[in-house]
Design an enzyme around this catalytic site. Structure first.
Site, PDB file in Angstrom:
ATOM      1  N   ARG A  49      57.512  33.226  33.179  1.00  0.00           N
ATOM      2  CA  ARG A  49      56.573  32.148  33.537  1.00  0.00           C
ATOM      3  C   ARG A  49      57.293  30.824  33.755  1.00  0.00           C
ATOM      4  O   ARG A  49      56.864  30.013  34.582  1.00  0.00           O
ATOM      5  CB  ARG A  49      55.516  31.992  32.451  1.00  0.00           C
ATOM      6  CG  ARG A  49      54.559  33.157  32.487  1.00  0.00           C
ATOM      7  CD  ARG A  49      53.432  33.002  31.515  1.00  0.00           C
ATOM      8  NE  ARG A  49      52.457  34.056  31.768  1.00  0.00           N
ATOM      9  CZ  ARG A  49      51.425  34.307  31.003  1.00  0.00           C
ATOM     10  NH1 ARG A  49      51.209  33.570  29.932  1.00  0.00           N
ATOM     11  NH2 ARG A  49      50.589  35.280  31.294  1.00  0.00           N
ATOM     12  N   LYS A  66      40.112  46.894  27.315  1.00  0.00           N
ATOM     13  CA  LYS A  66      38.698  46.492  27.257  1.00  0.00           C
ATOM     14  C   LYS A  66      37.915  46.703  28.554  1.00  0.00           C
ATOM     15  O   LYS A  66      38.309  46.241  29.617  1.00  0.00           O
ATOM     16  CB  LYS A  66      38.593  45.033  26.836  1.00  0.00           C
ATOM     17  CG  LYS A  66      38.999  44.829  25.383  1.00  0.00           C
ATOM     18  CD  LYS A  66      38.540  43.487  24.858  1.00  0.00           C
ATOM     19  CE  LYS A  66      37.043  43.478  24.608  1.00  0.00           C
ATOM     20  NZ  LYS A  66      36.539  42.121  24.353  1.00  0.00           N
ATOM     21  N   GLY A  99      49.190  40.328  31.612  1.00  0.00           N
ATOM     22  CA  GLY A  99      50.296  39.995  30.713  1.00  0.00           C
ATOM     23  C   GLY A  99      51.009  41.234  30.205  1.00  0.00           C
ATOM     24  O   GLY A  99      52.242  41.315  30.250  1.00  0.00           O
ATOM     25  N   GLY A 148      43.560  38.041  33.876  1.00  0.00           N
ATOM     26  CA  GLY A 148      42.145  37.777  34.139  1.00  0.00           C
ATOM     27  C   GLY A 148      41.954  37.043  35.454  1.00  0.00           C
ATOM     28  O   GLY A 148      41.032  37.340  36.217  1.00  0.00           O
TER      29      GLY A 148
HETATM   30  P1  ADP Z   1      46.907  43.443  30.612  1.00  0.00           P
HETATM   31  O1  ADP Z   1      47.418  42.390  29.633  1.00  0.00           O
HETATM   32  O2  ADP Z   1      48.008  44.004  31.449  1.00  0.00           O
HETATM   33  O3  ADP Z   1      45.731  42.963  31.390  1.00  0.00           O
HETATM   34  P2  ADP Z   1      45.258  44.666  28.594  1.00  0.00           P
HETATM   35  O4  ADP Z   1      45.420  43.440  27.749  1.00  0.00           O
HETATM   36  O5  ADP Z   1      43.954  44.955  29.179  1.00  0.00           O
HETATM   37  O6  ADP Z   1      46.384  44.678  29.721  1.00  0.00           O
HETATM   38  O7  ADP Z   1      45.613  45.945  27.718  1.00  0.00           O
HETATM   39  C1  ADP Z   1      46.834  46.109  27.101  1.00  0.00           C
HETATM   40  C2  ADP Z   1      46.662  46.703  25.714  1.00  0.00           C
HETATM   41  O8  ADP Z   1      46.015  47.962  25.764  1.00  0.00           O
HETATM   42  C3  ADP Z   1      48.027  46.935  25.078  1.00  0.00           C
HETATM   43  O9  ADP Z   1      48.131  46.186  23.891  1.00  0.00           O
HETATM   44  C4  ADP Z   1      48.037  48.426  24.808  1.00  0.00           C
HETATM   45  O10 ADP Z   1      48.665  48.770  23.594  1.00  0.00           O
HETATM   46  C5  ADP Z   1      46.572  48.774  24.747  1.00  0.00           C
HETATM   47  N1  ADP Z   1      46.341  50.190  24.991  1.00  0.00           N
HETATM   48  C6  ADP Z   1      46.517  50.879  26.125  1.00  0.00           C
HETATM   49  N2  ADP Z   1      46.232  52.183  25.949  1.00  0.00           N
HETATM   50  C7  ADP Z   1      45.868  52.330  24.659  1.00  0.00           C
HETATM   51  C8  ADP Z   1      45.437  53.439  23.862  1.00  0.00           C
HETATM   52  N3  ADP Z   1      45.335  54.659  24.372  1.00  0.00           N
HETATM   53  N4  ADP Z   1      45.122  53.199  22.576  1.00  0.00           N
HETATM   54  C9  ADP Z   1      45.223  51.948  22.058  1.00  0.00           C
HETATM   55  N5  ADP Z   1      45.618  50.870  22.742  1.00  0.00           N
HETATM   56  C10 ADP Z   1      45.933  51.057  24.039  1.00  0.00           C
HETATM   57 MG    MG Z   2      46.688  41.752  27.691  1.00  0.00          MG
END
Ligand code: ADP
Ligand code: MG
Length: 391
Positions: free
Chosen positions: A36, A197, A348, A372
């Site tokens: 960043r 989520k 992230g 987001g």
């Molecule tokens: P990004 O930051 O790329 O948008 P998110 O914040 O939506 O991604 O999701 C990332 C999180 O999801 C990570 O902390 C990862 O450990 C968790 N995650 C992914 N798959 C699983 C799973 N099967 N069980 C628990 N946590 C998970």
């Molecule tokens: Mg995230």
């Protein structure tokens, strides 16, 4: 969508309030991921060349609206100074008489970093008086914080009404790449989503019902979809209150290809030394947790990605932070990198994961600095921090 850009701004020798997204991981006083900071260098160098007095404002972490030593920006100033090869002094606050005195004494080309904006609750509340206090510091406002443009905070939205406001080079590039992607995406277009989520991902899934040819779903997100299909997901992370949302999406997507895991890496334990086994999704129950994609799923997903001409990826495929559960995400990153498709990645954790696997970023078309913000932009939502920069 036409932004007011730096090339149209009168910047010579001006005091510029530059909003960046320097929300970076810090450990023992050292910045752990410089991406960043590096992303802001083109804008910083441009402003320095124009002889601007650059006042950088950013947030870091979630300090709950009051000063917290854990979230001070000293480590950020130090790292930025080394990347810029120029001094960056960090002030002790982001508004107030002391800050005003310090910025009025600045010389052309000088860079200062204000202390964490979120040490004031007024920042996230988009408080008009706080926006006014920020605006008082400068003559021009430049936004280069793409990661926070979906938030209407004082430093991303409020202040832009009080000063001539422009998009920095990073925001300009993000908007150009992401709008270009939506104008004429080469088919087949694959939306690859994982992470945790449903709430943050369902918007783009629904929006892309009109646009995408193929949906590939992994991560904990997939658990909610599997559960909605009637599978037992054991002790896996999933969202009970989102089962109906998942079900509705699956119904609306009939006629499109939606890929969900057929097998999974499971374990009862979430640790670096966990014993993992691969099972079909029909064999998950009891204390077992789905923590990563299984081998058959990786093959299925990789083949789909190989056939795609455009790939949008947000969200890791498993709990990639721990090595026993990182292989699915790593294999998918490889498949995306080798697909030859136009590939845009954001989030992230997604970006953190691909860096962790050793990718520099050049293997993909674009690594977005927004999570987001990227999703909401692609959904076609009006982003408050972009709206204030439009011509
Ligand atoms: P990004 O930051 O790329 O948008 P998110 O914040 O939506 O991604 O999701 C990332 C999180 O999801 C990570 O902390 C990862 O450990 C968790 N995650 C992914 N798959 C699983 C799973 N099967 N069980 C628990 N946590 C998970
Ligand atoms: Mg995230």
């Amino acid at each position: 969508m036409q932004l007011r850009t730096l090339s149209s701004a009168d910047l010579k020798g001006k005091r510029v309030l530059l909003r960046t997204d320097f929300n970076v991981p810090i450990q023992d006083g050292v910045v752990q991921d410089k991406t960043r900071l590096e992303g802001s260098l083109p804008t910083l160098r441009f402003l320095i060349e124009q002889g601007c007095k650059i006042i950088i404002a950013t947030h870091l972490g979630r300090p709950k609206g009051k000063p917290d030593p854990e979230f001070k920006l000293d480590a950020v100033a130090k790292e930025l100074s080394s990347l810029l090869d120029a001094p960056v002094s960090k002030l002790n606050d982001c508004v107030g008489p002391e800050v005003e005195a310090a910025v009025s004494a600045m010389t052309e080309g000088q860079v200062v970093l204000l202390e964490n904006l979120r040490f004031h609750a007024e920042e996230e509340a988009n408080d008009p008086a706080f926006a006014q206090a920020l605006a008082k510091l400068a003559e021009v406002y430049v936004s280069d914080a793409f990661g926070t443009v979906h938030r209407a905070h004082a430093s991303t939205e409020g202040v832009a009404h009080l000063l001539p406001a422009y998009a920095g080079l990073l925001v300009e590039k993000e908007v150009k790449v992401l709008s270009g992607l939506m104008e004429n995406p080469a088919p087949p277009l694959c939306l690859l989503v994982g992470g945790a989520k449903v709430d943050t991902k369902i918007g783009i899934l629904e929006k892309f019902l009109e646009i995408a040819d193929l949906f590939v779903i992994g991560g904990a997100l997939a658990n909610t979809f599997l559960k909605a299909q009637g599978h037992d997901v054991g002790a896996s992370l999933y969202e009970e209150d989102k089962l109906d949302v998942a079900q509705k999406f699956l119904e609306a997507a009939k006629g499109k290809t939606v890929l969900l895991p057929v097998d999974a890496m499971v374990s009862e334990e979430v640790s670096e030394t966990a014993k993992v086994q691969t099972v079909n999704v029909s064999q998950v129950s009891g204390a077992l947790k789905i923590l990563d994609l299984g081998v058959k799923t990786v093959e299925l997903y990789s083949a789909a990605l190989k056939k795609s001409k455009t790939i949008i990826w947000n969200g890791p495929m498993g709990l990639y932070e721990m090595s026993p559960f990182a292989t699915g995400t790593q294999a998918i990153a490889k498949a995306v990198a080798e697909s030859g498709a136009v590939s845009v990645l954001g989030g992230g954790d997604t970006i953190d994961a691909v860096h962790h696997f050793g990718y520099s970023g050049k293997e993909f078309t674009h690594l977005s600095t927004g999570g987001g913000a990227m999703l909401e932009f692609l959904e076609g939502k009006e982003l408050p921090g972009i709206k204030v920069l439009l011509v």
